[in-house]
Design a protein around this motif. Structure first.
Motif, short mmCIF file in Angstrom:
data_model
loop_
_atom_site.label_atom_id
_atom_site.label_comp_id
_atom_site.label_asym_id
_atom_site.label_seq_id
_atom_site.Cartn_x
_atom_site.Cartn_y
_atom_site.Cartn_z
N ALA A 113 0.84 -1.20 0.00
CA ALA A 113 0.00 0.00 0.00
C ALA A 113 0.87 1.24 0.00
O ALA A 113 2.06 1.18 0.36
N VAL A 114 0.28 2.38 -0.39
CA VAL A 114 1.02 3.63 -0.38
C VAL A 114 1.36 4.05 1.04
O VAL A 114 2.18 4.94 1.25
N GLN A 193 -4.38 17.73 2.69
CA GLN A 193 -3.60 16.50 2.55
C GLN A 193 -3.99 15.78 1.26
O GLN A 193 -5.14 15.79 0.85
N TYR A 194 -3.00 15.17 0.63
CA TYR A 194 -3.26 14.51 -0.66
C TYR A 194 -3.80 13.10 -0.46
O TYR A 194 -3.44 12.39 0.49
N LEU A 195 -4.67 12.72 -1.38
CA LEU A 195 -5.26 11.39 -1.40
C LEU A 195 -4.89 10.75 -2.74
O LEU A 195 -5.22 11.29 -3.80
N SER A 196 -4.21 9.63 -2.68
CA SER A 196 -3.83 8.89 -3.88
C SER A 196 -4.81 7.75 -4.07
O SER A 196 -4.95 6.89 -3.20
N THR A 229 -6.14 16.61 -3.55
CA THR A 229 -6.27 16.91 -2.13
C THR A 229 -7.59 16.34 -1.61
O THR A 229 -8.53 16.09 -2.37
N ASN A 230 -7.65 16.15 -0.32
CA ASN A 230 -8.88 15.65 0.30
C ASN A 230 -10.04 16.61 0.04
O ASN A 230 -11.17 16.18 -0.17
N GLU A 231 -9.74 17.90 0.03
CA GLU A 231 -10.76 18.92 -0.26
C GLU A 231 -11.34 18.72 -1.66
O GLU A 231 -12.57 18.73 -1.85
N GLY A 268 -1.11 12.46 4.31
CA GLY A 268 -1.30 11.73 3.07
C GLY A 268 -0.04 11.64 2.24
O GLY A 268 1.04 12.02 2.69
N GLN A 269 -0.22 11.15 1.03
CA GLN A 269 0.89 11.04 0.09
C GLN A 269 0.41 11.42 -1.30
O GLN A 269 -0.69 11.06 -1.70
N ARG A 270 1.23 12.13 -2.02
CA ARG A 270 0.94 12.54 -3.41
C ARG A 270 1.72 11.58 -4.33
O ARG A 270 2.78 11.91 -4.84
N VAL A 271 1.15 10.41 -4.52
CA VAL A 271 1.89 9.30 -5.14
C VAL A 271 1.63 9.24 -6.65
O VAL A 271 0.49 9.34 -7.10
#
Length: 302
Positions: A113-114, A193-196, A229-231, A268-271
């Motif tokens: 997983a990321v 926060q980023y969501l991949s 982003t989560n937004e 999060g991660q910007r994958v």
């Protein structure tokens, strides 16, 4: 091709089976063979335990998708142990059986997983990025280490570092939908926060891609090429559902409810799927808008 699958009755495994069963001979490892037959039908074979096998020489490929969901419950010490052992034990057993034979499977595709990368802020992350040491990294790093022990001249190993898998029939999206359908959905914490993420059909397609492409081995980020982003994810989901978007879940409430596990959602991660794209894989759902419309459009209209 003869394929052994763990996690075959789960969210991803069930969708994968619909693609594999017409062209391949499938065996599903499950402690509940009756569940396999009820959920998948009687044209697959169910294996209750690896102890029934001396080795895995009868199989051409192994796909290892088993594991306790990481974000379903608060991370008590007992739950952390369940999360770890549900991944590590089956992977260790598979590799031991694989190495016990003289003609092992040509490929082992094993889940990850990321979460491997830990919190990364807004930095772009690829397969060579340095991970942040925390629980999610520890789980995935050991999981991957155990799987890579199977690598040899006879067997290549592929690791899929999954992002949030989007599908109407399960996963995170299914849990989010009730509040969004009521018009109460919104971003979590700052929303920055980023969501991949990745559409479940692209997960299936990349698994098939890795099965077929013998030049592929090592770790692959299983995420769409447009992390958000989560937004933005929250706003897009509300728009696709035709619902208002004004609510917000404060960070303190998440920490109160879920403790340490809340950090998965608040950071999060910007994958980016760099190695998959370099290998020539093409995403059917590269953008969030397209993925959500395909996933939810038919259900909303119905």
């Amino acid at each position: 091709m003869k394929i052994l699958i763990t996690g075959g009755t789960g969210f991803i495994g069930h969708r994968l089976m619909s693609h594999l069963r017409t062209h391949h001979q499938i065996t599903v490892l499950s402690r509940s063979p009756n569940k396999v037959y009820q959920r998948l039908g009687h044209d697959v074979e169910a294996l209750a335990s690896l102890q029934e096998l001396d080795n895995l020489d009868a199989f051409d490929a192994v796909i290892n998708l088993a594991g306790e969901p990481i974000a379903d419950k608060r991370w008590s010490p007992a739950q952390k142990d369940i999360i770890c052992q549900s991944r590590w034990q089956i992977t260790r057993q598979l590799v031991d059986k694989l190495k016990a034979g003289s003609r092992p499977p040509r490929v082992l595709i094993s889940g990850s997983a990321v979460g491997y990368y830990g919190r990364q802020g807004d930095a772009l992350v690829d397969e060579d990025s340095h991970p942040h040491p925390e629980f999610s990294h520890e789980v995935c790093a050991r999981w991957e280490e155990l799987a890579m022990a199977a690598a040899s001249e006879q067997t290549r190993v592929c690791l899929i570092r999954l992002g949030v898998v989007l599908g109407a029939e399960g996963g995170a999206l299914r849990k989010m939908l009730p509040s969004y359908r009521l018009g109460l959905g919104g971003p979590i914490g700052s929303g920055k926060q980023y969501l991949s993420w990745i559409h479940i059909e692209d997960v299936v397609n990349l698994l098939l891609f890795l099965l077929e492409h013998e030049e592929c081995s090592g770790a692959f980020n299983a995420t769409a090429p447009e992390p958000v982003t989560n937004e933005l994810f929250s706003r897009t989901l509300a728009r696709v559902l035709g619902k208002p978007h004004f609510a917000r879940v404060p960070a303190w409430a998440m920490r109160l409810l879920f403790g340490e596990m809340a950090e998965l959602l608040l950071t999060g991660q910007r994958v980016m799927p760099v190695r998959l794209q370099q290998a020539g894989f093409h995403f059917r759902y590269p953008t969030l808008d397209k993925a959500l419309k395909e996933t939810l459009g038919g259900k909303r209209n119905a």
